[in-house]
Write an enzyme that holds these catalytic residues in place. Structure first.
Site, PDB file in Angstrom:
ATOM      1  N   GLY A 357      31.356 -33.659  -2.909  1.00 27.97           N
ATOM      2  CA  GLY A 357      31.248 -34.485  -4.102  1.00 27.97           C
ATOM      3  C   GLY A 357      31.108 -33.617  -5.344  1.00 27.97           C
ATOM      4  N   PRO A 358      31.106 -34.223  -6.522  1.00 30.44           N
ATOM      5  CG  PRO A 358      30.945 -35.825  -8.185  1.00 30.44           C
ATOM      6  CD  PRO A 358      31.279 -35.661  -6.748  1.00 30.44           C
ATOM      7  N   PRO A 359      29.497 -31.846  -8.835  1.00 28.84           N
ATOM      8  CG  PRO A 359      29.976 -29.912 -10.029  1.00 28.84           C
ATOM      9  CD  PRO A 359      30.566 -31.230  -9.649  1.00 28.84           C
ATOM     10  N   GLY A 360      25.904 -31.939  -9.148  1.00 28.07           N
ATOM     11  CA  GLY A 360      24.798 -32.684  -9.707  1.00 28.07           C
ATOM     12  C   GLY A 360      24.537 -34.036  -9.105  1.00 28.07           C
ATOM     13  CB  VAL A 361      26.246 -36.299  -6.856  1.00 31.32           C
ATOM     14  CG1 VAL A 361      27.180 -36.569  -7.999  1.00 31.32           C
ATOM     15  CG2 VAL A 361      26.899 -35.398  -5.816  1.00 31.32           C
ATOM     16  N   GLY A 362      23.330 -34.482  -5.921  1.00 28.36           N
ATOM     17  CA  GLY A 362      22.252 -34.420  -4.932  1.00 28.36           C
ATOM     18  C   GLY A 362      22.667 -33.988  -3.549  1.00 28.36           C
ATOM     19  CB  THR A 364      21.727 -28.673  -2.533  1.00 31.86           C
ATOM     20  OG1 THR A 364      23.026 -28.136  -2.814  1.00 31.86           O
ATOM     21  CG2 THR A 364      20.875 -27.594  -1.897  1.00 31.86           C
ATOM     22  CB  SER A 680      47.610 -39.528  -9.257  1.00 29.96           C
ATOM     23  OG  SER A 680      46.886 -38.573  -9.994  1.00 29.96           O
ATOM     24  CE  LYS A 723      43.045 -40.170  -9.376  1.00 33.03           C
ATOM     25  NZ  LYS A 723      44.406 -40.375  -8.851  1.00 33.03           N
TER      26      LYS A 723
END
Length: 789
Positions: A357-362, A364, A680, A723
């Site tokens: 997933g994208p950075p900063g979503v938890g 780790t 896309s 998106k």
């Protein structure tokens, strides 16, 4: 079973604390009055028969018919030995089972009419299999009972009938775990299959008891041997001290003691002994001495046998996840399922979970929550930028400054062999002349191989099979295929605006207030204040920037308090702008899409979804098509496909079929410093070109995604959830997506779907009527005479 219809009168001999089985020969002591009268009555009869019934309770001295079981064994009296005036020893040979049918009397001894019961002798494969299992288990049991005569095992091979085999074993084995009631239950089990199963269970229970007893004896013997060695070594140290040959700090002996306490594996113990014998004869000043001593210290410090107990509580796992993370319901459910399976599996093995997933979503912190819920220790290995295989497998000891790899270092740090290890950023490993670290991870992440993982420095197998490995990544495209095959992918999506507000209110705000030495009485964030920070100062899928901005507001309050000012700050929209300055992100859709030739696309990036502007313009020329914006090959081809489709549909669009002979087209995608690729954007490029040529602007609140073909079909694309979240963050109100992506809408949060109007399209012809606004006055595009779509 067959039951003869005729009844047979028999004298009844009650037994206590014993059960007689068919085909058994058993001596019985007789001393009770009725039983003595029965034996004396039989003295004059040759080969007399008697019915033997077991008592329900051994405390009854003179039992009646209600005190004995109703199913027993017909026995022949083989021999009677007089032991005293009223005491006999009778040898009985069991013949067959019988059922007590009619009572005849108790005096002078018990008498009854009985019906004999015989086993069916029909052969069945299933019965033979059960019989062989019982034979094998009994042989193993006999091997653990040294006091039995050796010829006992040979009797098993002479009994071919399965029912008789079960009776023989139940009658002759002195099993500690089997009561009289259990034996009577076997006697009353008339079905041969059920009887075999019952006796097999009795033998298995006793076998387990003997195994445990042998293991305990072995452990006690080993402990005694270890204590003896310890005493001898202490005596050796005392002798050396008397001779003046011992130093105050005997490093070799200390190492020997540490290695003994470490409980090394068999292979590691051999290596350690060899190295200890070498180091004992080396001078301490030599370089080889220090290298060998460091190696032995690594062996002693590794957790060869030490573990922590697993909790494996599904409810506790769910509680930990709810406490540490907001939202992410599908991810939490999959983790709880993972924990439930590990609880039920005896080997504790499971798939390697990889959070993408994208950075900063938890991602780790999910690993930390899993470790907390399992009661295990936690360790994180950062793999971003790792290019050397030795970082995973370690260096060989021949190199100067050699060390084990990061896995072995992590195992030493946590001190147990069953931690939770998070392999962070596995998508950012590289390859160079030093090898491929991703290939070295293949053995680590394979449950069938990692029990013998061999680090180059340790140079002996180390068991990693009890480690719970988790992985995190941003971009799945850069994970090698073989490594991807060993992972179970769990997508961790970005957060919606409402989720960010809740996370800020429940987690980030209290955390930053506490970490800056503040209290809720000093500073208070309002809903409007959080919304202002989210909308004006962050545009991300995760919450790292949001946490930084909340921390910046807290620092402002801490500075004022440190200067001696008595403050109570309420952080609303006005206060947030005063502290953080002018908003960094403003809605730019109205400005960017108010002219023909500009459309808004949706893109997927490793950092989450993003909006993408497509710009088209024309100038006099000779029909050239120029494409800029740092586009890669696939996106370049999509642009050419969109232009070709417009040309092929010129007449339907109201355009001059020869329009491209007198003009040049220029397509541009802003943010040229960022490489862009993927198919896309085809629908968005087509919309921009058609909007330019027709002179109609694209609606400001519309965004679109989808791959197009020369036939005008709209093909499905990936990253629909990311998106749509990006469109929602940017203030888009309506989106176009391919119809074949309809099933992907199930993953989109309900609050996002409620605020977005989603159009499903299967053909390019459906696009323009939905997205074009009325024609801009004064435009001079080809197709001015065309009818508005």
């Amino acid at each position: 079973m067959q039951s003869p219809s005729d009844l047979e009168p028999l004298p009844i001999l009650p037994l206590r604390n014993s059960v007689l089985f068919p085909a058994s020969v058993v001596p019985i002591n007789v001393g009770r009055a009725r039983s003595v009268r029965l034996v004396e009555h039989l003295l004059g009869h040759d080969r007399a028969l008697v019915g033997v019934l077991s008592q329900r309770s051994a405390q009854v001295d003179e039992p009646g018919f209600g005190d004995v079981f109703t199913l027993g064994t017909v026995a022949r009296v083989i021999k009677v030995i007089r032991l005293g005036p009223s005491n006999y020893s009778v040898v009985l040979h069991g013949l067959s089972r019988f059922e007590l049918v009619e009572q005849e009397g108790l005096e002078p001894f018990m008498r009854a009419k009985v019906r004999r019961l015989t086993d069916e002798l029909e052969r069945e494969p299933k019965l033979d299999i059960l019989g062989n299992q019982l034979r094998d288990a009994t042989r193993e049991l006999l091997s653990l009972m040294p006091n039995l005569p050796k010829e006992t095992a040979g009797v098993l091979d002479n009994v071919r009938e399965n029912g008789a085999l079960a009776d023989l074993i139940a009658a002759n084995l002195d099993l500690e775990q089997v009561s009289v009631e259990d034996r009577q239950q076997v006697l009353e089990t008339l079905d041969v299959k059920d009887r075999l199963t019952a006796v097999l269970g009795m033998v298995s229970r006793q076998l387990e008891v003997l195994r445990v007893r042998r293991e305990v004896s072995t452990m006690v013997a080993d402990e005694g041997k270890t204590q003896r060695e310890q005493v001898l070594r202490q005596q050796m140290r005392n002798i050396k001290e008397e001779l003046g040959e011992s130093t105050e700090d005997d490093e070799v002996e200390q190492l020997r003691e540490k290695l003994r306490l470490a409980q090394l594996s068999e292979d590691a113990t051999k290596i350690a002994r060899k190295q200890l014998s070498r180091i004992a004869n080396m001078p301490q000043q030599s370089a080889e001495y220090n290298v060998t001593r460091t190696y032995l210290e690594w062996l002693a410090d590794l957790p060869w046998q030490k573990t922590t107990p697993d909790k494996m509580d599904v409810a506790d796992c769910r509680r930990c996840l709810e406490e540490d993370h907001f939202g992410l319901e599908k991810v939490k459910r999959r983790i709880v399922e993972y924990m439930a399976v590990r609880k039920l599996r005896a080997d504790k093995k499971g798939p390697i979970l990889c959070f993408i997933g994208p950075p900063g979503v938890g991602k780790t912190s999910l690993g930390r929550s899993i470790a907390r819920s399992m009661g295990r220790r936690y360790h994180r290995i950062a793999l971003g930028g790792v290019r050397d295989e030795a970082e995973i497998r370690g260096h060989r000891r021949t190199y100067v400054g050699a060390l084990p790899g990061r896995l072995i270092q992590g195992m030493k740090k946590v001190g147990v062999k069953n931690p939770v290890i998070v392999l962070d950023e596995i998508d950012k490993m590289g390859v160079d002349m030093h090898g491929d670290p991703a290939s070295a991870l293949l053995e680590v992440l394979d449950p069938a191989q990692n029990d013998t993982f061999q680090d180059h420095y340790i140079d002996t197998p180390f068991d990693l099979s009890q480690v719970t490995f988790l992985a995190t990544a941003n971009n799945p495209d850069t994970i090698p295929g073989p490594l991807w095959d060993r992972l179970e992918i769990i997508e961790v999506p970005g957060y919606t605006r409402a989720e960010k507000r809740n996370i800020a209110r429940e987690f980030l705000g209290p955390k930053q207030i506490s970490s800056h030495g503040l209290t809720p009485e000093r500073i208070e964030f309002t809903e409007d204040g959080y919304d202002a920070i989210i909308d004006g100062y962050t545009r991300e899928a995760g919450v790292r920037s949001l946490e930084r901005e909340v921390g910046a507001v807290c620092r402002h309050a801490a500075m004022r308090i440190a200067e001696g000012e008595e403050v109570h700050i309420t952080v609303d929209r006005e206060m947030a702008q005063k502290v953080l300055g002018s908003p960094r992100y403003v809605p730019d859709l109205a400005e960017r899409t108010s002219h023909p030739g500009v459309s808004t696309g949706l893109a997927w990036t490793p950092s989450g979804g993003d909006i993408l502007f497509i710009e088209a313009t024309q100038m006099p020329g000779k029909g050239d098509v120029r494409i800029t914006g740092n586009l890669r090959s696939v996106m370049n081809e999509s642009a050419h496909t969109a232009v070709s489709f417009v040309r092929s549909r010129a007449e339907q669009l109201g355009l001059d079929p020869e329009f491209l002979k007198t003009v040049d087209l220029h397509l541009h995608v802003p943010k040229g410093g960022t490489p862009k690729d993927g198919p896309s954007a085809g629908v968005a490029i087509f919309t921009a070109v058609a909007s330019l040529l027709l002179g109609y602007a694209v609606r400001r609140d519309f965004a679109m995604t989808g791959e197009i073909t020369l036939r005008g079909a709209v093909l499905p694309v990936g990253g629909i959830k990311e998106k749509l979240l990006a469109a929602h963050r940017a203030g888009i109100r309506e989106v176009l997506i391919p119809e074949k992506n309809k099933q992907d809408l199930d993953d989109v949060p309900n609050d996002v779907r409620a605020e977005l109007k989603i159009h499903l399209i299967s053909r390019v012809d459906q696009v323009l009527p939905l997205v074009l606004e009325p024609k801009v006055s004064g435009s001079r595009e080809p197709g001015d005479d065309a009818v508005a779509p």
